[in-house]
Design an enzyme around this catalytic site. Structure first.
Site, PDB file in Angstrom:
ATOM      1  N   ARG A  16     -36.651 -10.460  15.380  1.00  0.00           N
ATOM      2  CA  ARG A  16     -35.772 -10.764  15.942  1.00  0.00           C
ATOM      3  C   ARG A  16     -35.518 -12.361  15.962  1.00  0.00           C
ATOM      4  O   ARG A  16     -34.461 -12.898  15.876  1.00  0.00           O
ATOM      5  CB  ARG A  16     -35.812 -10.677  17.492  1.00  0.00           C
ATOM      6  CG  ARG A  16     -35.454  -9.276  18.015  1.00  0.00           C
ATOM      7  CD  ARG A  16     -35.627  -8.923  19.375  1.00  0.00           C
ATOM      8  NE  ARG A  16     -37.205  -8.855  19.757  1.00  0.00           N
ATOM      9  CZ  ARG A  16     -37.717  -8.715  20.908  1.00  0.00           C
ATOM     10  NH1 ARG A  16     -37.023  -8.644  21.761  1.00  0.00           N
ATOM     11  NH2 ARG A  16     -39.071  -8.577  21.041  1.00  0.00           N
ATOM     12  N   GLY A  77     -48.087  -2.178  18.116  1.00  0.00           N
ATOM     13  CA  GLY A  77     -47.654  -2.387  19.716  1.00  0.00           C
ATOM     14  C   GLY A  77     -48.660  -3.102  20.382  1.00  0.00           C
ATOM     15  O   GLY A  77     -49.718  -3.165  19.860  1.00  0.00           O
ATOM     16  N   TYR A 365     -43.881 -49.283  -3.691  1.00  0.00           N
ATOM     17  CA  TYR A 365     -44.744 -48.379  -3.527  1.00  0.00           C
ATOM     18  C   TYR A 365     -46.388 -48.753  -3.388  1.00  0.00           C
ATOM     19  O   TYR A 365     -46.822 -49.214  -4.497  1.00  0.00           O
ATOM     20  CB  TYR A 365     -44.752 -47.102  -4.477  1.00  0.00           C
ATOM     21  CG  TYR A 365     -45.398 -46.158  -4.279  1.00  0.00           C
ATOM     22  CD1 TYR A 365     -45.788 -45.339  -3.597  1.00  0.00           C
ATOM     23  CD2 TYR A 365     -46.585 -45.824  -5.505  1.00  0.00           C
ATOM     24  CE1 TYR A 365     -46.655 -44.287  -3.148  1.00  0.00           C
ATOM     25  CE2 TYR A 365     -47.446 -44.860  -5.280  1.00  0.00           C
ATOM     26  CZ  TYR A 365     -47.367 -44.214  -4.143  1.00  0.00           C
ATOM     27  OH  TYR A 365     -48.332 -43.049  -4.068  1.00  0.00           O
ATOM     28  N   ARG A 439     -46.320 -60.626 -18.939  1.00  0.00           N
ATOM     29  CA  ARG A 439     -44.900 -60.214 -19.450  1.00  0.00           C
ATOM     30  C   ARG A 439     -44.392 -61.167 -20.417  1.00  0.00           C
ATOM     31  O   ARG A 439     -45.021 -61.862 -20.835  1.00  0.00           O
ATOM     32  CB  ARG A 439     -44.073 -60.379 -18.235  1.00  0.00           C
ATOM     33  CG  ARG A 439     -43.914 -61.943 -17.938  1.00  0.00           C
ATOM     34  CD  ARG A 439     -42.909 -62.285 -16.642  1.00  0.00           C
ATOM     35  NE  ARG A 439     -42.839 -63.876 -16.456  1.00  0.00           N
ATOM     36  CZ  ARG A 439     -43.022 -64.601 -15.651  1.00  0.00           C
ATOM     37  NH1 ARG A 439     -43.329 -63.717 -14.403  1.00  0.00           N
ATOM     38  NH2 ARG A 439     -42.603 -65.800 -15.666  1.00  0.00           N
TER      39      ARG A 439
HETATM   40  C1  UD1 Z   1     -43.450  -7.824  25.825  1.00  0.00           C
HETATM   41  C2  UD1 Z   1     -43.805  -6.568  27.053  1.00  0.00           C
HETATM   42  C3  UD1 Z   1     -42.627  -6.650  27.864  1.00  0.00           C
HETATM   43  C4  UD1 Z   1     -42.545  -7.876  28.678  1.00  0.00           C
HETATM   44  C5  UD1 Z   1     -42.425  -9.248  27.664  1.00  0.00           C
HETATM   45  C6  UD1 Z   1     -42.657 -10.514  28.041  1.00  0.00           C
HETATM   46  C7  UD1 Z   1     -44.933  -4.696  25.776  1.00  0.00           C
HETATM   47  C8  UD1 Z   1     -44.713  -3.326  25.258  1.00  0.00           C
HETATM   48  N1  UD1 Z   1     -43.734  -5.416  26.562  1.00  0.00           N
HETATM   49  O1  UD1 Z   1     -42.398  -7.325  25.484  1.00  0.00           O
HETATM   50  O2  UD1 Z   1     -43.068  -5.986  29.234  1.00  0.00           O
HETATM   51  O3  UD1 Z   1     -41.476  -8.223  29.690  1.00  0.00           O
HETATM   52  O4  UD1 Z   1     -43.421  -9.196  26.561  1.00  0.00           O
HETATM   53  O5  UD1 Z   1     -42.197 -11.550  27.299  1.00  0.00           O
HETATM   54  O6  UD1 Z   1     -46.011  -5.486  25.672  1.00  0.00           O
HETATM   55  N2  UD1 Z   1     -48.051  -8.185  19.352  1.00  0.00           N
HETATM   56  C9  UD1 Z   1     -48.981  -8.031  18.510  1.00  0.00           C
HETATM   57  N3  UD1 Z   1     -49.181  -6.670  18.093  1.00  0.00           N
HETATM   58  C10 UD1 Z   1     -48.154  -5.660  18.029  1.00  0.00           C
HETATM   59  C11 UD1 Z   1     -46.932  -6.141  18.837  1.00  0.00           C
HETATM   60  C12 UD1 Z   1     -47.024  -7.434  19.490  1.00  0.00           C
HETATM   61  O7  UD1 Z   1     -49.958  -8.652  18.396  1.00  0.00           O
HETATM   62  O8  UD1 Z   1     -48.259  -4.721  17.484  1.00  0.00           O
HETATM   63  C13 UD1 Z   1     -47.700  -9.521  20.117  1.00  0.00           C
HETATM   64  C14 UD1 Z   1     -46.537 -10.240  19.490  1.00  0.00           C
HETATM   65  O9  UD1 Z   1     -46.883 -11.080  18.444  1.00  0.00           O
HETATM   66  C15 UD1 Z   1     -45.992 -11.267  20.735  1.00  0.00           C
HETATM   67  C16 UD1 Z   1     -46.763 -10.222  21.823  1.00  0.00           C
HETATM   68  O10 UD1 Z   1     -47.638  -9.265  21.446  1.00  0.00           O
HETATM   69  O11 UD1 Z   1     -46.808 -12.377  20.757  1.00  0.00           O
HETATM   70  C17 UD1 Z   1     -45.455  -9.530  22.698  1.00  0.00           C
HETATM   71  O12 UD1 Z   1     -44.753  -8.631  21.571  1.00  0.00           O
HETATM   72  P1  UD1 Z   1     -43.211  -8.713  21.644  1.00  0.00           P
HETATM   73  O13 UD1 Z   1     -43.035  -7.897  20.523  1.00  0.00           O
HETATM   74  O14 UD1 Z   1     -42.796 -10.066  21.696  1.00  0.00           O
HETATM   75  O15 UD1 Z   1     -42.821  -8.126  23.009  1.00  0.00           O
HETATM   76  P2  UD1 Z   1     -41.628  -8.116  23.964  1.00  0.00           P
HETATM   77  O16 UD1 Z   1     -40.736  -6.850  23.240  1.00  0.00           O
HETATM   78  O17 UD1 Z   1     -41.157  -9.271  24.074  1.00  0.00           O
HETATM   79 CA    CA Z   2     -41.844 -11.201  23.517  1.00  0.00          CA
END
Ligand code: UD1
Ligand code: CA
Length: 455
Positions: A16, A77, A365, A439
């Site tokens: 995003r 995830g 410089y 010079r």
């Molecule tokens: C997540 C939570 C949501 C919460 C929100 C708060 C989940 C499923 N949802 O949503 O409930 O309200 O944060 O801000 O967790 N990341 C990884 N590996 C992955 C996916 C994500 O390391 O495979 C990391 C991302 O870099 C990020 C964090 O996990 O720093 C959260 O991921 P993001 O996609 O931002 O989750 P949200 O949709 O914001």
């Molecule tokens: Ca997030």
């Protein structure tokens, strides 16, 4: 015995943000978001911090070479993310882990401490905050004494009830034993195909574990940054907080609404800042120092009583006590200005030391150079430090005088007390106290007619 680690989830793509940069490296007041998260965690976890990286892991690792990383090769995830870190957590013998989303740059040590105090004793705890609009966050659902987090995409009012505005902040505390037993039970979301860490809450309840939702009220410092708009909102929130903090401690701030001071910068009481200006990284502004408007400083130190005049750009520079810089000066990494030295307009320094009371006031410089105490560098002096392949040094002794428009072809030394005539191109060393003129000699010719009569 309890042995606790912190795990930062920082592997996500940050789709995003629409940026090729990994989200956790997006800057907030000059520092990557991840640096802010480390700043909050370090006092509590020291070196027991693991960062999970995946998308452009190379860039994240290179930005924090001293940190400890585990790689999630595919971003399936947040639940999958924890699964990827589990072997490392087990191998290191941790009993508990605090899991923090990497996209929460405003998280503080205090907030984490508050959460941990409440969370201790639970098998699984997570932080919740109350919002007017639950937006795209995971929503907390409480039913028959059980708790669950339902992601916005998967929320079904007929099943989950009306949305309450209590959302999951993305901060979790759980035992490694529970993680080991529940993570294999996660199934991908039918909507997104991702394994959610948030599903552990319902699973833990079903397993009769001690589950706790720790309500942190309306504190939106924990909101994750997911879009450019959220980044700018968080940045503005943090900016105001930092400037208010500076005012409260006794920093004189002119046009405070135009000051941008980063979270890692130290600005001492009794210093004076005029907006607009930016002070980023581990910069330090000491008491009695003044930074005028339109200056940009990063990773730079300005000592007591030094003054940085308008439109100066400093990066990795050290400005000594009482030194004067600018207007329109550029100090690049390795520029060191000793006490009471002066750098004036359109002067650039890189890896160059200006001795105590030395002056380079106009259009110069100075690169890979050391300039002795009390030496004067005339307008337009250039150190020719680069021969197309290598960089070479210029050493100038104390109380020397370099005439205007001198080219110092490095490697070259000018001894203490030496005088170099204006317009010289110095290719050989100048011994102490010598006068050197290099010079072409001026020749005057009688003209047959005046040039301007021609037209
Ligand atoms: C997540 C939570 C949501 C919460 C929100 C708060 C989940 C499923 N949802 O949503 O409930 O309200 O944060 O801000 O967790 N990341 C990884 N590996 C992955 C996916 C994500 O390391 O495979 C990391 C991302 O870099 C990020 C964090 O996990 O720093 C959260 O991921 P993001 O996609 O931002 O989750 P949200 O949709 O914001
Ligand atoms: Ca997030």
């Amino acid at each position: 015995m309890e042995k606790r680690a912190a795990l930062i989830l920082a592997a996500g793509k940050g789709t995003r943000m629409h940026s090729p940069k990994p989200k956790v490296l997006q800057k907030i007041l000059g520092s990557p978001m991840l640096a802010c998260v480390y700043q909050a965690l370090k006092p509590l976890f020291g070196s027991d911090i693991i960062t999970l990286v995946g998308h452009r892991a190379d860039l994240v690792q290179a930005s924090f070479p001293e940190e400890h990383f585990v790689v999630q090769n595919e971003q399936l995830g947040t639940g999958h993310a924890l699964t990827c870190a589990l072997p490392e957590l087990c191998q290191k013998g941790y009993s508990h882990v605090l899991v923090v989303n990497g996209d929460v740059p405003l998280v503080t040590e205090d907030l984490l401490r508050r959460f941990l105090d409440e969370a201790c004793g639970s098998d699984l705890a997570f932080a919740t905050i109350q919002l007017d609009d639950a937006a795209a966050y995971g929503r907390v659902v409480r039913r028959n004494g059980q708790i669950a987090i339902v992601e916005a995409k998967d929320y079904d009012e007929s099943r989950d009830g009306p949305v309450t505005g209590e959302i999951n902040a993305g901060l979790y505390w759980l035992t490694i034993d529970l993680a080991k037993s529940l993570l294999p039970m996660l199934t991908p979301s039918p909507k997104s195909g991702e394994y959610y860490i948030t599903d552990l809450v319902a699973l833990a309840c079903q397993a009769k574990a001690r589950v706790q939702a720790v309500m942190l009220g309306r504190d939106n410092r924990l909101l994750g940054v997911n879009s450019p708009k959220e980044l700018s909102e968080m940045e503005e929130l943090l900016r105001q907080e930092i400037v208010q903090g500076l005012l409260a401690k006794g920093v004189i701030c002119h046009a405070p609404e135009l000051l941008r001071v980063g979270p890692l910068a130290q600005v001492e009481a009794g210093s004076e800042l005029t907006g607009p200006c930016e002070i980023y990284g581990h910069s330090r502004i000491c008491a009695g120092a003044e930074i005028a408007s339109h200056c940009y400083l990063e990773e730079s130190c300005v000592a007591e009583g030094a003054r940085i005049h308008s439109f100066s750009h400093l990066s990795g520079a050290e400005v000594g006590v009482g030194a004067l810089v600018g207007p329109y000066a550029r100090l690049r990494p390795g520029a060191v200005l000793e006490e009471d030295s002066h750098v004036g307009n359109f002067v650039e320094l890189k890896k160059a030391r200006l001795g105590r009371g030395a002056k380079a006031n106009h259009l110069s410089y100075l690169g890979d150079a050391s300039i002795g105490q009390g030496t004067n560098i005339g307008a337009g002096t250039i150190t020719c430090n680069y021969d197309g392949k290598n960089k070479h040094r210029t050493e100038i002794g104390e109380k020397a005088f370099i005439g205007s428009n001198t080219a110092l072809v490095a490697p070259v030394r000018v001894g203490a007390g030496a005088l170099v005539g204006a317009g010289s191109t110095i290719t050989h060393d100048v011994p102490e106290d010598n006068l050197s003129v290099a010079r072409a000699k001026q020749k005057n010719f009688a003209q047959r007619f005046r040039q301007h009569d021609e037209a």
